[in-house]
Write a protein that holds these residues in place. Structure first.
Motif, PDB file in Angstrom:
ATOM      1  N   UNK A   1       0.812  -1.218   0.000  1.00 22.38           N
ATOM      2  CA  UNK A   1       0.000   0.000   0.000  1.00 22.38           C
ATOM      3  C   UNK A   1       0.841   1.262   0.000  1.00 22.38           C
ATOM      4  N   UNK A   2       1.946   1.256   0.747  1.00 24.15           N
ATOM      5  CA  UNK A   2       2.823   2.432   0.799  1.00 24.15           C
ATOM      6  C   UNK A   2       3.427   2.694  -0.570  1.00 24.15           C
ATOM      7  N   UNK A   3       3.888   1.627  -1.213  1.00 27.40           N
ATOM      8  CA  UNK A   3       4.483   1.780  -2.544  1.00 27.40           C
ATOM      9  C   UNK A   3       3.435   2.237  -3.554  1.00 27.40           C
ATOM     10  N   UNK A   4       2.260   1.638  -3.480  1.00 27.78           N
ATOM     11  CA  UNK A   4       1.211   2.005  -4.427  1.00 27.78           C
ATOM     12  C   UNK A   4       0.831   3.475  -4.282  1.00 27.78           C
ATOM     13  N   UNK A   5       0.733   3.934  -3.065  1.00 27.25           N
ATOM     14  CA  UNK A   5       0.384   5.336  -2.833  1.00 27.25           C
ATOM     15  C   UNK A   5       1.451   6.256  -3.420  1.00 27.25           C
ATOM     16  N   UNK A   6       2.721   5.894  -3.216  1.00 20.87           N
ATOM     17  CA  UNK A   6       3.806   6.689  -3.788  1.00 20.87           C
ATOM     18  C   UNK A   6       3.767   6.684  -5.305  1.00 20.87           C
ATOM     19  N   UNK A   7       3.498   5.513  -5.901  1.00 26.29           N
ATOM     20  CA  UNK A   7       3.444   5.399  -7.356  1.00 26.29           C
ATOM     21  C   UNK A   7       2.317   6.249  -7.941  1.00 26.29           C
ATOM     22  N   UNK A   8       1.191   6.259  -7.261  1.00 25.78           N
ATOM     23  CA  UNK A   8       0.051   7.037  -7.744  1.00 25.78           C
ATOM     24  C   UNK A   8       0.378   8.526  -7.756  1.00 25.78           C
ATOM     25  N   UNK A   9       1.129   8.962  -6.753  1.00 30.05           N
ATOM     26  CA  UNK A   9       1.471  10.379  -6.654  1.00 30.05           C
ATOM     27  C   UNK A   9       2.611  10.759  -7.596  1.00 30.05           C
ATOM     28  N   UNK A  10       3.613   9.892  -7.694  1.00 31.69           N
ATOM     29  CA  UNK A  10       4.744  10.120  -8.604  1.00 31.69           C
ATOM     30  C   UNK A  10       5.473   8.797  -8.787  1.00 31.69           C
ATOM     31  N   UNK A  11       5.454   8.247 -10.007  1.00 31.96           N
ATOM     32  CA  UNK A  11       6.003   6.909 -10.243  1.00 31.96           C
ATOM     33  C   UNK A  11       7.490   6.830  -9.927  1.00 31.96           C
ATOM     34  N   UNK A  12       8.200   7.953  -9.935  1.00 33.68           N
ATOM     35  CA  UNK A  12       9.629   7.920  -9.639  1.00 33.68           C
ATOM     36  C   UNK A  12       9.921   7.635  -8.169  1.00 33.68           C
ATOM     37  N   UNK A  13       8.882   7.654  -7.342  1.00 30.52           N
ATOM     38  CA  UNK A  13       9.108   7.328  -5.930  1.00 30.52           C
ATOM     39  C   UNK A  13       9.585   5.892  -5.769  1.00 30.52           C
ATOM     40  N   UNK A  14       9.112   4.993  -6.640  1.00 32.51           N
ATOM     41  CA  UNK A  14       9.490   3.580  -6.499  1.00 32.51           C
ATOM     42  C   UNK A  14       9.920   2.929  -7.808  1.00 32.51           C
ATOM     43  N   UNK A  15      10.004   3.671  -8.896  1.00 35.11           N
ATOM     44  CA  UNK A  15      10.491   3.108 -10.154  1.00 35.11           C
ATOM     45  C   UNK A  15      11.636   3.960 -10.681  1.00 35.11           C
ATOM     46  N   UNK A  16      12.824   3.338 -10.814  1.00 35.82           N
ATOM     47  CA  UNK A  16      13.998   4.070 -11.284  1.00 35.82           C
ATOM     48  C   UNK A  16      14.109   4.049 -12.799  1.00 35.82           C
ATOM     49  N   UNK A  17      13.258   3.275 -13.454  1.00 37.78           N
ATOM     50  CA  UNK A  17      13.175   3.258 -14.914  1.00 37.78           C
ATOM     51  C   UNK A  17      11.723   2.973 -15.275  1.00 37.78           C
ATOM     52  N   UNK A  18      11.346   3.230 -16.493  1.00 34.98           N
ATOM     53  CA  UNK A  18       9.962   2.992 -16.887  1.00 34.98           C
ATOM     54  C   UNK A  18       9.839   1.635 -17.555  1.00 34.98           C
ATOM     55  N   UNK A  19       8.711   0.963 -17.398  1.00 39.12           N
ATOM     56  CA  UNK A  19       8.518  -0.307 -18.106  1.00 39.12           C
ATOM     57  C   UNK A  19       8.570  -0.123 -19.623  1.00 39.12           C
TER      58      UNK A  19
END
Length: 515
Positions: free
Chosen positions: A298-316
């Motif tokens: 849930x913490x990661x998902x919330x960060x991703x929703x707000x800004x994907x760079x919070x938990x993704x260092x590259x894009x799919x």
């Protein structure tokens, strides 16, 4: 030093030597063309002297690709080198790659030769290869366990004889990143003619350090990386191409190095290899695994929703995947579920989202994977309070070897007209087997014939009295549904799962109609 690293792919040689990864000529050609599309600089197509099949594969690949170097591997044996040249000579840019071991343990126990004899064999091999093509690579097998002063002597000698690429392999995955980087620096500094050749590394993964050693060597001045798709190869495999390339790509601020690889072809290439050799990609595989861009916390998902760079260092998208996956499960947060529901087309209020959220949590405690169809079914059951339209009341099945076709008698409770007072409907139908007979009879009773996409059975518990869990995927006119059922009797479990899927499908159809 150049700011480019040449990518030398040995999937078709070292990779194919790993158990279970054998490919036929047609498969190798298809993979070679995909590697060319990927943008690697050199393909090591095989070991021509190993067998006639390997020779023909290398020769055919050399004739099949255009904008890529094709290398053939050979021992430091003149007949091997001739055989390699006969195979690769058809390429627009052929390379002979010859090797001999330089570590004391290999020289003593494998060759029973003195270092001076090994040095002379290396000289003769490279001299002969250079008489056939100016594109010659020499590898000092087991270099990471070799004496550094002896390596200097060998490398100087083979460069004098015409080698233009010098490969320093960590053949058994023994080296540690710091010492391997220092070895590369030492050779570049102390080999008097090092400026006349490109230094390469080939790192195995026995201690899980193949990629780390490769990157450290690049940082130290190596300008060719020998890698394989998905890291396949002998024993624990090789440095993975996609990991090395994306490390350089993602951390260009640190390495300041380019490659010619088209990164958006990484996932398609790895998927092609997986399909070809019949070995699935681990979901936890870096870069290309199913979970590499999936988020359930849930913490990661919330960060991703707000800004994907919070938990993704590259894009799919940068590796050729469609997008990030927000996985709904027991660790998911309410915000992520709300976002998921909006993506699925449901505009629910806070109370409805809370009800669905509680239902998802409850379901996640019972089953490992929650699919979009599960979430959709929960929306219809919990948020919209839509009840089952059909339930299995009774069934009997006949199947045997008497010559009478398998048939099933099914009794369903029909709640379509009155949720509190169902009508019993019954029928008998035939099928190619007992399960098919049950499904055909149910189709006749409910008046639809969905397409069955998947049918699977798993044991819920161990022992002879294990309960079976059945999963079915059905679809009709583009609408998809998943159903599940469990029972000690697999046929009963199958009927429950099929009815469950039909109920969900009918709810989806009703909701679409209402919308």
């Amino acid at each position: 030093m150049s700011d480019k690293v040449y990518i030398f792919d040995t999937t078709l040689r070292d990779g194919e030597q790993s158990p279970g990864a054998t490919m036929n000529i047609s498969e190798k050609i298809n993979m070679a063309r995909q590697l060319e599309k990927l943008g690697v600089d050199i393909i090591e197509a095989g070991f021509p002297a190993a067998s006639n099949g390997d020779f023909e594969a290398v020769k055919t690949i050399a004739q099949s690709v255009d904008n890529i170097q094709v290398a053939g591997l050979s021992r430091a044996v003149l007949s091997d080198i001739d055989r390699a040249w006969e195979a690769v000579r058809y390429a627009k840019n052929p390379r002979i790659h010859t090797f001999i071991a330089t570590s004391d343990i290999h020289m003593k126990h494998k060759f029973n030769k003195e270092p001076d004899e090994i040095l002379e064999m290396a000289r003769k091999a490279v001299r002969h290869a250079a008489s056939l093509t100016p594109n010659v690579e020499f590898s000092a097998e087991d270099a990471s366990r070799s004496r550094w002063d002896f390596l200097v002597s060998v490398v100087e000698a083979v460069i004098d004889e015409g080698a233009t690429t010098i490969n320093i392999p960590d053949t058994v995955g023994y080296a540690q990143p710091g010492e391997f980087g220092e070895l590369i620096r030492y050779l570049i500094k102390n080999v008097s003619n090092s400026s006349k050749a490109i230094f390469s590394v080939h790192c195995h993964n026995d201690l899980g350090l193949g990629v780390a050693n490769t990157l450290e060597a690049i940082k130290a001045g190596a300008r060719q990386a020998e890698v394989t798709l998905c890291g396949i190869g002998e024993r624990a495999g090789n440095a993975a191409l996609e990991e090395v390339v994306m490390a350089l790509h993602t951390r260009k601020d640190y390495y300041d190095i380019d490659t010619s690889v088209h990164t958006e072809q990484l996932f398609p290439s790895c998927r092609r290899l997986s399909s070809t050799i019949g070995q699935p990609l681990s979901p936890y595989k870096a870069i290309v695994g199913a979970n590499a861009f999936a988020h359930e916390s849930g913490i990661h998902q919330d960060g991703m929703i707000k800004n994907r760079q919070t938990y993704e260092i590259m894009t799919p998208e940068s590796i050729g995947k469609k997008g990030t996956s927000i996985v709904i499960g027991k660790h998911s947060g309410r915000n992520a579920l709300g976002t998921k529901l909006k993506e699925m087309g449901y505009d629910l209020n806070d109370e409805q989202i809370a009800d669905v959220f509680d239902a998802v949590k409850s379901l996640a405690d019972k089953k490992e994977d929650i699919y979009d169809e599960d979430v959709e079914a929960l929306v219809l059951e919990v948020a919209y309070r839509i009840h089952d339209l059909f339930k299995v009341k009774d069934l009997s099945v006949f199947s045997g070897t008497s010559g009478v076709p398998p048939h099933a008698a099914v009794i369903l409770q029909d709640f379509r007209n009155d949720e509190s007072n169902p009508v019993e409907i019954k029928d008998v139908g035939f099928g190619e087997g007992p399960i098919n007979a049950v499904f055909s009879t149910i189709n006749s009773l409910v008046g639809i014939e969905p397409e069955l996409g998947l049918y699977s059975v798993n044991a819920v518990t161990g022992g002879a009295d294990a309960q079976g869990a059945v999963t079915v995927h059905i679809s009709e006119n583009g609408l998809k549904s998943i159903g599940r059922g469990s029972d000690e009797d697999i046929i009963v479990a199958s009927a429950k799962a099929y009815i469950n899927a039909i109920n969900r499908l009918e709810r989806i159809k009703q909701e679409k109609k209402n919308a």
